[in-house]
Scaffold this active site. Structure first.
Site, mmCIF file in Angstrom:
data_model
loop_
_atom_site.group_PDB
_atom_site.id
_atom_site.type_symbol
_atom_site.label_atom_id
_atom_site.label_comp_id
_atom_site.label_asym_id
_atom_site.label_seq_id
_atom_site.Cartn_x
_atom_site.Cartn_y
_atom_site.Cartn_z
ATOM 1 N N ASP A 25 -0.238 5.120 0.842
ATOM 2 C CA ASP A 25 -0.502 6.160 1.850
ATOM 3 C C ASP A 25 -0.560 5.572 3.256
ATOM 4 O OD1 ASP A 25 -2.349 7.349 -0.752
ATOM 5 O OD2 ASP A 25 -0.822 8.590 0.183
ATOM 6 N N ASP A 57 0.884 -1.158 0.000
ATOM 7 C CA ASP A 57 0.000 0.000 0.000
ATOM 8 C C ASP A 57 0.931 1.219 0.000
ATOM 9 O OD1 ASP A 57 -2.212 1.785 0.767
ATOM 10 O OD2 ASP A 57 -1.252 1.748 2.747
HETATM 11 C C1 XBP Z 1 -5.191 6.214 0.609
HETATM 12 C C2 XBP Z 1 -6.375 6.855 0.005
HETATM 13 C C3 XBP Z 1 -6.170 7.973 -0.982
HETATM 14 C C4 XBP Z 1 -5.377 9.107 -0.343
HETATM 15 C C5 XBP Z 1 -5.504 10.384 -1.140
HETATM 16 O O1 XBP Z 1 -4.774 5.271 -0.335
HETATM 17 O O2 XBP Z 1 -7.492 6.443 0.293
HETATM 18 O O3 XBP Z 1 -7.464 8.429 -1.330
HETATM 19 O O4 XBP Z 1 -5.939 9.374 0.950
HETATM 20 O O5 XBP Z 1 -5.084 10.148 -2.471
HETATM 21 P P1 XBP Z 1 -3.881 3.955 0.109
HETATM 22 P P2 XBP Z 1 -6.078 10.562 -3.658
HETATM 23 O O6 XBP Z 1 -3.817 3.904 1.620
HETATM 24 O O7 XBP Z 1 -4.623 2.774 -0.504
HETATM 25 O O8 XBP Z 1 -2.532 4.210 -0.506
HETATM 26 O O9 XBP Z 1 -6.588 11.951 -3.351
HETATM 27 O O10 XBP Z 1 -5.221 10.503 -4.903
HETATM 28 O O11 XBP Z 1 -7.172 9.528 -3.647
HETATM 29 MG MG MG Z 2 -2.916 3.239 3.289
#
Ligand code: XBP
Ligand code: MG
Length: 259
Positions: A12, A10
């Site tokens: 973020d 993953d």
């Molecule tokens: C995290 C998310 C993303 C980010 C923001 O993704 O849900 O929406 O918060 O990025 P993960 P965007 O943990 O699966 O990496 O604004 O591009 O969606």
């Molecule tokens: Mg994440």
């Protein structure tokens, strides 16, 4: 002993503590547009249960500004706000404002040198992923990953398993031979839905979430002077989560953990 052939990450909260920068970028995009929408940390923590930036804006409007959804141009406004937010975010990441979490670069390089297949499975926009990898690992880092499955490239975002199923397919691996790294309960549900065992490194914005589906929960992958704190799951004490540790731990997972 079944081999560990692939690692799926993953982005973020897992590769880096990105969400505070996302939050600031959302707020700047709202403010530039003259909107009085402002996401404080506690509200953002709650909004993070909705994966996807555009989906998150719409969810916020449904709860706090339902009248805005009556605007015939609201879809365009959400798209434009999100595009601006992504530009703000990627510019700050490219400036080096966002380091990787402890141990992430080390584990990626170790796994790459050992010939494991690497994949990214994220809800985040692809621009965000590229900016983060380039800024921290250099331009050729994108090539370290056999598959980068991001954002809208799959029909359903996490907690649906789509990103992980697509990534496994691209890596040519069964879920029996790969491990997912996540930071959120949505992410754990997505990875488990794809049949993958999951190692969670809790992040600032996901502390306190329910990780009961995870096979191991730690505070970080460990770094010099910062040994790993095991928060739940069975594993020997370790200074750091490295490949020898993962191979040993993975081989001992009960079969049902790798269905
Ligand atoms: C995290 C998310 C993303 C980010 C923001 O993704 O849900 O929406 O918060 O990025 P993960 P965007 O943990 O699966 O990496 O604004 O591009 O969606
Ligand atoms: Mg994440």
């Amino acid at each position: 002993m079944r081999p560990l052939d692939g690692l799926l990450f993953d982005v973020d909260g897992t590769l880096a503590e990105t969400e505070e920068l996302h939050r600031q970028a959302f707020n700047q995009a709202f403010s530039e547009r003259g909107l009085d929408w402002h996401w404080e940390r506690d509200l953002y923590r709650d909004l993070l249960r909705v994966a996807g930036g555009r989906e998150r804006i719409r969810h916020y409007l449904q709860r706090f500004h339902p009248e805005a959804l009556a605007d015939p141009d609201i879809d365009r406004l959400i798209r434009e706000l999100h595009a601006r937010k992504t530009a703000i975010y990627t510019e700050r990441v490219a400036r080096g404002d966002l380091p990787l979490r402890p141990g992430v670069a080390r584990l990626l390089e170790e796994a790459r040198a050992a010939g494991l297949r690497l994949g990214i499975a994220t809800t985040s926009s692809p621009e965000n992923v590229e900016a983060l990898l380039r800024a921290n690992l250099g331009a050729d880092a994108l090539g370290w990953f056999t598959a980068i499955v991001a954002g809208d490239s799959v029909p359903r975002k996490k907690p649906a398993p789509d990103v992980y199923l697509r990534a496994l397919e691209a890596l040519g691996l069964s879920s029996q031979a790969a491990l997912a790294f996540e930071d959120s309960d949505n992410g754990v549900r997505a990875a488990r839905g794809a049949g993958l065992p999951v190692l969670v490194t809790v992040s600032d914005y996901t502390r306190g979430q329910d990780f009961s589906g995870a096979d191991l929960v730690v505070d970080s992958l460990g770094a010099p002077g910062r040994p790993v704190r095991i928060l739940s799951g069975q594993a020997p004490p370790t200074e750091r989560i490295d490949l020898p540790f993962l191979r040993e731990w993975f081989s001992r997972l009960p079969p049902e953990a790798r269905r």
